[in-house]
Design a protein around this motif. Structure first.
Motif, PDB file in Angstrom:
ATOM      1  N   LEU A  63       0.847  -1.187   0.000  1.00 20.31           N
ATOM      2  CA  LEU A  63       0.000   0.000   0.000  1.00 20.31           C
ATOM      3  C   LEU A  63       0.887   1.243   0.000  1.00 20.31           C
ATOM      4  N   SER A  64       0.642   2.161  -0.910  1.00 18.35           N
ATOM      5  CA  SER A  64       1.345   3.443  -0.868  1.00 18.35           C
ATOM      6  C   SER A  64       0.466   4.514  -0.225  1.00 18.35           C
ATOM      7  N   GLU A  65      -0.834   4.448  -0.483  1.00 21.71           N
ATOM      8  CA  GLU A  65      -1.799   5.349   0.146  1.00 21.71           C
ATOM      9  C   GLU A  65      -3.053   4.563   0.487  1.00 21.71           C
ATOM     10  N   ALA A  66      -3.578   4.795   1.659  1.00 21.53           N
ATOM     11  CA  ALA A  66      -4.839   4.168   2.060  1.00 21.53           C
ATOM     12  C   ALA A  66      -5.414   4.991   3.206  1.00 21.53           C
TER      13      ALA A  66
ATOM     14  N   PHE B 180      -0.696   8.026   4.234  1.00 15.43           N
ATOM     15  CA  PHE B 180      -0.667   9.024   3.171  1.00 15.43           C
ATOM     16  C   PHE B 180       0.760   9.454   2.877  1.00 15.43           C
ATOM     17  N   LEU B 181       0.949  10.152   1.753  1.00 13.63           N
ATOM     18  CA  LEU B 181       2.283  10.513   1.295  1.00 13.63           C
ATOM     19  C   LEU B 181       2.842  11.675   2.092  1.00 13.63           C
ATOM     20  N   SER B 182       4.146  11.631   2.298  1.00 18.02           N
ATOM     21  CA  SER B 182       4.874  12.743   2.907  1.00 18.02           C
ATOM     22  C   SER B 182       5.213  13.773   1.848  1.00 18.02           C
ATOM     23  N   TYR B 183       5.357  15.030   2.261  1.00 14.69           N
ATOM     24  CA  TYR B 183       5.778  16.085   1.351  1.00 14.69           C
ATOM     25  C   TYR B 183       7.217  16.524   1.640  1.00 14.69           C
TER      26      TYR B 183
END
Length: 454
Positions: A142-145, A164-167
């Motif tokens: 899973l990259s995002e869920a 969720f993705l980091s910025y």
């Protein structure tokens, strides 16, 4: 339903309205409405989505690469990269399948991931070694869920929970969104994902404020008692300027609750030229990122050495890239690079194979490698990199990228001709007493990639 794709660097904002009452309601306020973001480093370059649906919009990303290191390691293993895994082989780096769900003001995003990055990225998270249930395997694909709810206040408030993705580091986790393929040290040594809760607040059309309460610094689980806390602030006053800051505080040293980590990541993106002509140079932009951070307590002393038992442990880095588009925006040339100084090596990506200091999956009380790369307090690490690349964007969904990268470290770090696995490169070969992993201070490589997004 009205839907706006801001970018992968921002969450997808969904503003919904009941179709029967739409005539009675005021027009929805859309954050960053009218702002061009498809030129930005780390952003979705599409103008529109291929798929359309009332409740679900699917998404597909494919990332294939071939890379050659002029060090020619005998085991084909890439050391010190989260984008690459194998030399001299065509590799499926990333396959992502999923999409976005919406119903009224509820929304969710699920992206499943496969390929070498599903192994490379979780490898850098040591939190699964605390406790049971093999979290690295549970979340690996899973990259995002995440799921959340949108509140119609101001220009919108989103409350989301999940993965969720980091910025931090400017570059997107999805290579299809980045100007360069091999990220500079600044991005490659900072988080790609967070696990926890975030709140996205859009008080004005041009501003986003996003606090986080998360398990930790790119960690599926929690290392100590306190969670990680942080925030992103993004400001885009015009289509030519983007400014952002990401700030983080937490305890991310396994079993050392007294060691606190602080990190500040700051970027400016500026499009300094845009032409209405279709010939010649169409547009040009610059991105600059500066990071500063440290760890203090538990035997280390932040930015200053205290005494022989309390060495300094901090992170300083910067990267700058310039991109020029030409040929009706079908081609782009990017040149840039960066520097990093990281005493204590607490954010350095560890070498693989017999040079790995990570726990052995079969016996976590021992290191994975027989000759582990040192990462003790006081150990020095400095590095710099430079790259130049050309991208051919056939349309908004597919592109070909070629890139040349030079990287240097002050200590032996990159895979040399002898590799990091064994004398002949195979894991099945016994190690002679006099054999050691072959690590070198410099690396030059070329990268070719096919990137698809639908």
């Amino acid at each position: 339903m009205k839907r706006v794709i801001i970018s992968a660097a921002f969450a997808i904002t969904c503003i919904t309205a009941n179709a029967q009452d739409s005539a009675k309601q005021q027009p929805a306020k859309v954050p960053f409405d009218g702002i061009e973001t498809n030129w930005q480093n780390g952003s979705d370059r599409r103008d529109s989505t291929v798929f359309h649906g009332q409740y679900f919009i699917p998404s597909i990303i494919l990332d294939l690469n071939y890379t050659h290191s002029f060090n020619n390691p005998n085991d084909n293993t890439v050391v010190g990269s989260t984008a690459l895994a194998r030399n001299n082989e065509v590799q499926l780096s990333h396959l992502l399948l999923g999409g976005d769900f919406t119903y009224k003001n509820a929304h969710a995003r699920v992206m499943m991931q496969f390929g070498t990055r599903s192994i490379v990225i979780p490898r850098n998270d040591l939190s699964p070694y605390r406790g049971q249930y093999q979290l690295a395997d549970v979340y690996r694909y899973l990259s995002e869920a995440y799921a959340g709810y949108h509140f119609d206040k101001g220009y919108g408030i989103n409350v989301d929970a999940g993965l969720f993705l980091s910025y931090i580091g400017l570059n997107s986790y999805y290579q299809v969104e980045n100007w360069e393929y091999q990220a500079s040290f600044t991005s490659d040594n900072t988080p790609w994902y967070f696990n926890g809760i975030r709140v996205q607040i859009f008080p004005t059309k041009h501003l986003k404020i996003e606090p986080w309460i998360i398990n930790g610094w790119q960690s599926y689980g929690r290392f100590n008692k306190m969670p990680g806390v942080g925030a992103n602030i993004t400001y885009m006053p015009t289509s030519n300027l983007k400014m952002l800051t990401n700030d983080y505080y937490g305890t991310d040293a396994a079993g050392i609750p007294g060691r606190k980590r602080f990190h500040s990541d700051n970027s400016i993106l500026y499009r300094y030229y845009k032409s209405k002509k279709t010939t010649g140079i169409n547009q040009a932009a610059l991105s600059f990122t500066f990071d500063i951070g440290s760890e203090k307590g538990g035997g280390v002393n932040g930015f200053k050495t205290g005494d022989s038992t309390k060495p300094a442990q901090y992170f300083l880095s910067a990267m700058v890239y310039n991109r020029v588009w030409f040929g009706k925006n079908k081609f782009a040339f990017t040149v840039g690079g960066g520097v990093m100084k990281n005493p204590g090596r607490y954010l350095v990506l560890y070498p693989t194979g017999q040079a790995s200091p990570l726990p052995n999956p079969n016996n976590p009380t021992q290191t994975e490698g027989a000759f582990p790369f040192s990462a003790n307090p006081g150990d020095q690490f400095e590095g710099w990199d430079a790259s130049a690349g050309l991208e051919w964007m056939l349309n908004q969904s597919i592109s070909f990228k070629g890139e040349y990268v030079h990287r240097h470290a002050n200590v032996p770090y990159f895979a040399g001709p002898g590799g990091v696995t064994s004398p002949n490169g195979y894991t099945t070969t016994p190690l002679p007493p006099d054999w050691r992993p072959d690590l070198r201070k410099t690396e030059d490589r070329v990268i070719f990639a096919l990137l698809l997004r639908l």
